[in-house]
Write a protein that holds these residues in place. Sequence first.
Motif, PDB file in Angstrom:
ATOM      1  N   GLU A 102      47.837  26.793  36.473  1.00  0.00           N
ATOM      2  CA  GLU A 102      48.199  27.268  37.816  1.00  0.00           C
ATOM      3  C   GLU A 102      47.945  28.759  37.979  1.00  0.00           C
ATOM      4  O   GLU A 102      47.712  29.227  39.095  1.00  0.00           O
ATOM      5  CB  GLU A 102      49.669  26.961  38.088  1.00  0.00           C
ATOM      6  CG  GLU A 102      49.959  25.476  38.274  1.00  0.00           C
ATOM      7  CD  GLU A 102      51.442  25.197  38.437  1.00  0.00           C
ATOM      8  OE1 GLU A 102      52.234  26.174  38.396  1.00  0.00           O
ATOM      9  OE2 GLU A 102      51.808  24.018  38.592  1.00  0.00           O
ATOM     10  N   THR A 103      47.977  29.491  36.878  1.00  0.00           N
ATOM     11  CA  THR A 103      47.774  30.942  36.973  1.00  0.00           C
ATOM     12  C   THR A 103      46.303  31.325  37.033  1.00  0.00           C
ATOM     13  O   THR A 103      45.991  32.500  37.283  1.00  0.00           O
ATOM     14  CB  THR A 103      48.421  31.658  35.770  1.00  0.00           C
ATOM     15  OG1 THR A 103      47.695  31.337  34.581  1.00  0.00           O
ATOM     16  CG2 THR A 103      49.869  31.263  35.615  1.00  0.00           C
ATOM     17  N   ASN A 105      43.837  29.051  38.582  1.00  0.00           N
ATOM     18  CA  ASN A 105      43.122  28.201  39.542  1.00  0.00           C
ATOM     19  C   ASN A 105      42.437  29.007  40.644  1.00  0.00           C
ATOM     20  O   ASN A 105      41.313  28.709  41.039  1.00  0.00           O
ATOM     21  CB  ASN A 105      44.082  27.192  40.184  1.00  0.00           C
ATOM     22  CG  ASN A 105      44.364  26.010  39.272  1.00  0.00           C
ATOM     23  OD1 ASN A 105      43.581  25.704  38.375  1.00  0.00           O
ATOM     24  ND2 ASN A 105      45.496  25.349  39.504  1.00  0.00           N
ATOM     25  N   ASP A 106      43.113  30.001  41.150  1.00  0.00           N
ATOM     26  CA  ASP A 106      42.626  30.778  42.293  1.00  0.00           C
ATOM     27  C   ASP A 106      41.958  32.062  41.796  1.00  0.00           C
ATOM     28  O   ASP A 106      42.630  32.951  41.278  1.00  0.00           O
ATOM     29  CB  ASP A 106      43.794  31.106  43.220  1.00  0.00           C
ATOM     30  CG  ASP A 106      43.339  31.797  44.494  1.00  0.00           C
ATOM     31  OD1 ASP A 106      42.145  32.130  44.613  1.00  0.00           O
ATOM     32  OD2 ASP A 106      44.191  32.009  45.368  1.00  0.00           O
ATOM     33  N   TRP A 108      41.033  34.498  43.392  1.00  0.00           N
ATOM     34  CA  TRP A 108      41.510  35.657  44.139  1.00  0.00           C
ATOM     35  C   TRP A 108      42.975  35.980  43.820  1.00  0.00           C
ATOM     36  O   TRP A 108      43.521  36.947  44.319  1.00  0.00           O
ATOM     37  CB  TRP A 108      41.345  35.409  45.638  1.00  0.00           C
ATOM     38  CG  TRP A 108      39.915  35.125  45.994  1.00  0.00           C
ATOM     39  CD1 TRP A 108      39.350  33.942  46.333  1.00  0.00           C
ATOM     40  CD2 TRP A 108      38.850  36.080  46.010  1.00  0.00           C
ATOM     41  NE1 TRP A 108      38.017  34.068  46.549  1.00  0.00           N
ATOM     42  CE2 TRP A 108      37.664  35.379  46.374  1.00  0.00           C
ATOM     43  CE3 TRP A 108      38.764  37.462  45.749  1.00  0.00           C
ATOM     44  CZ2 TRP A 108      36.435  36.011  46.472  1.00  0.00           C
ATOM     45  CZ3 TRP A 108      37.534  38.079  45.855  1.00  0.00           C
ATOM     46  CH2 TRP A 108      36.385  37.365  46.221  1.00  0.00           C
ATOM     47  N   ASN A 109      43.564  35.126  43.054  1.00  0.00           N
ATOM     48  CA  ASN A 109      44.957  35.358  42.657  1.00  0.00           C
ATOM     49  C   ASN A 109      45.091  34.991  41.175  1.00  0.00           C
ATOM     50  O   ASN A 109      45.898  34.161  40.783  1.00  0.00           O
ATOM     51  CB  ASN A 109      45.899  34.500  43.515  1.00  0.00           C
ATOM     52  CG  ASN A 109      47.336  34.922  43.348  1.00  0.00           C
ATOM     53  OD1 ASN A 109      47.631  36.061  43.008  1.00  0.00           O
ATOM     54  ND2 ASN A 109      48.244  33.991  43.587  1.00  0.00           N
ATOM     55  N   PHE A 110      44.270  35.634  40.377  1.00  0.00           N
ATOM     56  CA  PHE A 110      44.105  35.311  38.967  1.00  0.00           C
ATOM     57  C   PHE A 110      45.103  36.122  38.150  1.00  0.00           C
ATOM     58  O   PHE A 110      44.962  37.337  38.023  1.00  0.00           O
ATOM     59  CB  PHE A 110      42.665  35.632  38.560  1.00  0.00           C
ATOM     60  CG  PHE A 110      42.272  35.128  37.193  1.00  0.00           C
ATOM     61  CD1 PHE A 110      41.821  33.833  37.034  1.00  0.00           C
ATOM     62  CD2 PHE A 110      42.340  35.964  36.088  1.00  0.00           C
ATOM     63  CE1 PHE A 110      41.430  33.367  35.778  1.00  0.00           C
ATOM     64  CE2 PHE A 110      41.951  35.506  34.835  1.00  0.00           C
ATOM     65  CZ  PHE A 110      41.499  34.202  34.687  1.00  0.00           C
ATOM     66  N   PHE A 111      46.148  35.458  37.635  1.00  0.00           N
ATOM     67  CA  PHE A 111      47.156  36.216  36.889  1.00  0.00           C
ATOM     68  C   PHE A 111      47.641  35.448  35.658  1.00  0.00           C
ATOM     69  O   PHE A 111      48.797  35.077  35.540  1.00  0.00           O
ATOM     70  CB  PHE A 111      48.345  36.557  37.791  1.00  0.00           C
ATOM     71  CG  PHE A 111      49.028  35.367  38.405  1.00  0.00           C
ATOM     72  CD1 PHE A 111      50.199  34.862  37.876  1.00  0.00           C
ATOM     73  CD2 PHE A 111      48.485  34.740  39.536  1.00  0.00           C
ATOM     74  CE1 PHE A 111      50.827  33.753  38.436  1.00  0.00           C
ATOM     75  CE2 PHE A 111      49.115  33.641  40.096  1.00  0.00           C
ATOM     76  CZ  PHE A 111      50.287  33.145  39.550  1.00  0.00           C
ATOM     77  N   ASN A 113      49.290  34.590  32.317  1.00  0.00           N
ATOM     78  CA  ASN A 113      50.423  35.226  31.663  1.00  0.00           C
ATOM     79  C   ASN A 113      50.367  34.964  30.163  1.00  0.00           C
ATOM     80  O   ASN A 113      50.466  33.813  29.732  1.00  0.00           O
ATOM     81  CB  ASN A 113      51.724  34.666  32.253  1.00  0.00           C
ATOM     82  CG  ASN A 113      52.948  35.383  31.730  1.00  0.00           C
ATOM     83  OD1 ASN A 113      52.930  35.988  30.668  1.00  0.00           O
ATOM     84  ND2 ASN A 113      54.027  35.314  32.486  1.00  0.00           N
TER      85      ASN A 113
END
Length: 220
Positions: A102-103, A105-106, A108-111, A113
Amino acid sequence: MAQVITSYCKIKDQQVLLNGELVLAAPSGNADIHHFLRYTYEQLGCEYPRFFKMDALSKLCFCAAETMIPQSGIVNRTDAGDIALLFSNRQSSILSDKAHQETINDPWNFFPNPAVFVYTLPNIMVGEMCIRHQLTGDTTFLLSEGFDADMHHRYLDCLMQQGAAQAVISGWVEADENGYEAFLYMVEDSMVSAGLLPHTPGSLTALYHNSKILTYGNVD
């Protein structure tokens, strides 16, 4: 001397059993795995801040080990390097795998952990147990469709027959969105006596399914 099961623990359906006896039952409101594991940890009286960094799979195994290992006294009578560990489950580290996915997938919102990523290997669960109880023996994690008593028996028997371990802590630990289950047991070389279980596939199967107390000679 014979290989015997000297202690076992099962966690399922909001209950913790040790050697066939109920030692903890969570209130009905703690059905969620995270709430249940937090409750169990507190009831065990642990003071181990590292617990709160673990994923659910590691916490589940930790609670089972914390119930069984101190009570057994294994670390007092066996050198830490002579205690091997063998564990298995069906879906590896699926909960952490999905959380990590889930962290990323995007784009543009790649984070991603690192605290989540480190638990995307199931052997980390075994590592957490080793850190907690200072165990340094051989460690193995295997995958199978279900708890395979024959596989566990053969692997443990080989370790002990070859002198690679004097004792083995083994079991099945599974956790996903649909539920959780831990079955841990300890095998040692010991004189056959009342109250000790034979280390056989039949014994393991019976304990896994029923958690009944058996004595030597009851199971083929």
